[in-house]
Motif scaffolding. Structure first.
Motif, short mmCIF file in Angstrom:
data_model
loop_
_atom_site.label_atom_id
_atom_site.label_comp_id
_atom_site.label_asym_id
_atom_site.label_seq_id
_atom_site.Cartn_x
_atom_site.Cartn_y
_atom_site.Cartn_z
N LYS A 207 -7.86 27.65 -7.17
CA LYS A 207 -6.39 27.67 -7.19
C LYS A 207 -5.85 28.37 -5.94
N ARG A 210 -6.18 25.95 -3.10
CA ARG A 210 -5.14 24.91 -3.20
C ARG A 210 -3.78 25.46 -2.75
N ILE A 245 -9.33 18.98 -4.46
CA ILE A 245 -8.13 19.09 -3.63
C ILE A 245 -8.01 17.88 -2.71
N PRO A 273 -5.34 15.06 -6.82
CA PRO A 273 -5.63 15.73 -5.56
C PRO A 273 -4.37 16.14 -4.80
N LEU A 274 -4.53 17.05 -3.87
CA LEU A 274 -3.42 17.46 -3.02
C LEU A 274 -3.25 16.52 -1.84
#
Length: 556
Positions: A207, A210, A245, A273-274
């Motif tokens: 986290k 991210r 991510i 995903p980012l």
């Protein structure tokens, strides 16, 4: 047909009988040797002339047994030993220390960020004179360290000397992590985001990663660098979440397989995903291991990132903890990691001596197996993760090692840095600070005036060569040549320091930046001189080269 069926049945029965016999034979051998060990210890304990220390004797037997296993199967005799072994955490003041030859006492080297040492105002160069009422002058580092450590929450009085002035400081010990999970993240230039991740030991580190990438993206990052160098790994689910991510939800990342099928596991991404498209580089080295290799290997297998650096450690073994009687614990290897291409990241050769091995021998392709990435590039198992772009790591010269690694009996390097920091209330930002030529010249003159010396490797080799020549009878006829070579190898400290000017300036700068900006600043400063980071930036700014690495099938 009937005859064939009967033959198959007979063969199956024979196979079952062979398996049963093998199992029975193995079980018999186990029970036999356990009985022998039990009887041997009973007789030793009953009749040996001296009283046995059960913990020591049986502990030695346990450790000897485990020495036949891989390096990661370990026995912890109590809960505290297990917690310390698994987390690396301890309770103390949070600072590195070393013995000062010139002061003849232990001194503070670097207080950790947000540690009791830093909160108490301890500084580089502070001499430790006493802990509570016990004197520490002249004591070894291990002795002083054992007194600085203790139960979290306990308070003691530390007596120090700073610039000739003696003072007492009250310090409360706390649980210490030697390095933050993400000690630094930031922008390189206007378009590259950089994140340095040190371990996967903390739940929730994915986290944090991210969040860091989100912040960098908001600052304008168009491409990214994830630095996993010297990251020894940790929690597998955190590794999967970090891959997530950059990789779509529902993608299988890693499997664990071993002897017991019920312990097999499969891990897939579970979140949206980012960023699945922005160029990404992952930096690794020989000390990137375990969860780091899962992240780097999965992103390589899925052709989502270019891997840069040196071949990784090759730790693809899965451990599980088993509770034993009397609060003891066995951490044992139960399987291996297999990443998306199907390859195992465990190095082919492993034994207990290899755990601390840093340099890796090259393993020939004939001993490994070929696998394919998603785009058809060839990758191999049996030797950790081989980078897509391999870079020869920076090495430190013998002279610089003597200066900076606390083996200098004159303390010139350490004292010069302490004096510099005391004489400057502030310095430029880490990205801008550099040691000037005038500073370097001052440092060099200090080395000369202090009589700094170091053992050159070439001189040691010459001694060995002369000894070999004497044994083989060549020395007398070659004596003149040996003497001439000895004169050429004579020390000239000024010239030697000048030869390594850039390297020494970088080392001095890194320690000074650490004093003013702590570890975060030191990492930002180091990126300016980092060979791997420079190559990462180069390929991220060359779209064609980046795509060629990921989309051109090639043998690694």
């Amino acid at each position: 047909m009937k005859k064939i069926l009967i033959s198959i049945i007979v063969m199956c029965q024979m196979t079952t009988m062979c398996v049963a016999q093998n199992v029975t034979s193995h079980n018999f051998e186990v029970l036999k040797h356990l009985d022998i060990f039990n009887a041997m210890y009973k007789n030793l304990d009953m009749m040996f002339v001296d009283t046995l220390n059960a913990e020591k004797v049986i502990g030695t037997a346990i450790n000897s047994m485990l020495s036949q296993m891989d390096p990661y199967t370990e026995y912890f005799p109590n809960e505290n030993a297990y917690k310390k072994g698994m987390t690396g955490a301890y309770a103390g003041i949070g600072a590195t220390i070393h013995y000062s030859f010139s002061r003849k006492t232990v001194v503070i080297d670097e207080p950790f960020d947000d540690s009791p040492a830093m909160k108490a105002g301890l500084k580089k160069g502070d001499e430790i004179l006493a802990v509570d009422k016990e004197k520490m002058e002249g004591k070894e580092v291990s002795y002083v360290s054992s007194h600085l450590r203790g139960e979290a929450g306990t308070t003691f009085l530390l007596k120090i000397r700073r610039n000739g002035k003696t003072m007492k400081i009250k310090i409360t010990r706390a649980s210490i992590k030697q390095m933050q999970t993400i000690p630094y993240y930031g922008m390189i230039g206007d378009d590259i985001g950089y994140v340095y991740l040190t371990s996967f030991l903390d739940g929730g580190c994915a986290k944090e990663v991210r969040r860091s990438f989100v912040e960098l993206k908001n600052k304008g990052a168009k491409s990214f660098i994830l630095d996993l160098r010297n990251n020894g790994g940790g929690l597998i689910n955190e590794a999967v979440d970090i891959v997530n991510i950059f990789i779509p939800k529902g993608t299988k990342i890693v499997e664990t397989r071993g002897k017991m099928e019920r312990l097999f596991s499969s891990y897939s991404t579970t979140l949206e995903p980012l960023d699945t498209v922005s160029p990404l580089v992952v930096m690794v080295n020989n000390s990137s291991a375990s969860a780091s290799e899962i992240v780097a290997g999965a992103l390589q297998d899925l052709d989502r990132a270019v891997i840069i650096g040196q071949r990784t450690f090759g730790k693809g073994l899965v451990q599980r903890s088993v509770d034993l009687p009397f609060e003891s614990t066995l951490k044992l290897t139960i399987g291996k990691y297999y990443i998306p291409s199907g390859r195992c990241i465990q190095e082919l050769k492993y034994n207990r001596s290899a755990k601390d091995k840093f340099e890796k021998d090259e393993i020939p392709d004939s001993l490994t197996h070929a696998f394919k990435t998603r785009n058809g590039r060839e990758v191999r198992d049996g030797r950790g993760i081989m980078p897509d772009i391999r870079i020869t790591p920076d090495t430190i010269s013998h002279l610089s090692f003597y200066l900076s690694q606390i083996v200098d009996s004159t303390d010139t390097y350490f004292d010069w840095i302490c004096a510099y920091c005391n004489n400057h209330s502030s310095i430029a930002s880490p990205s801008e600070f550099e040691i000037t030529d005038e500073d370097f010249e001052d440092f060099k003159q200090k080395c000369i005036s202090n009589g700094f010396k170091y053992d050159r490797i070439s001189n040691e080799i010459l001694k060995q060569l002369k000894e070999a020549a004497r044994k083989e009878g060549y020395y007398d006829e070659m004596q003149a040549e040996f003497e001439a070579l000895k004169k050429k190898l004579n020390h000239n400290i000024s010239d030697d320091i000048d030869k390594h000017k850039d390297e020494i300036k970088t080392l001095l700068g890194a320690d000074i930046v650490t004093y003013f900006y702590q570890r975060k600043g030191a990492i930002e400063y180091s990126l300016k001189h980092d060979v791997d980071a420079k190559e990462a930036q180069k390929i991220l700014r060359d779209e064609k080269k980046y795509r060629n690495v990921l989309f051109t099938p090639a043998q690694m």
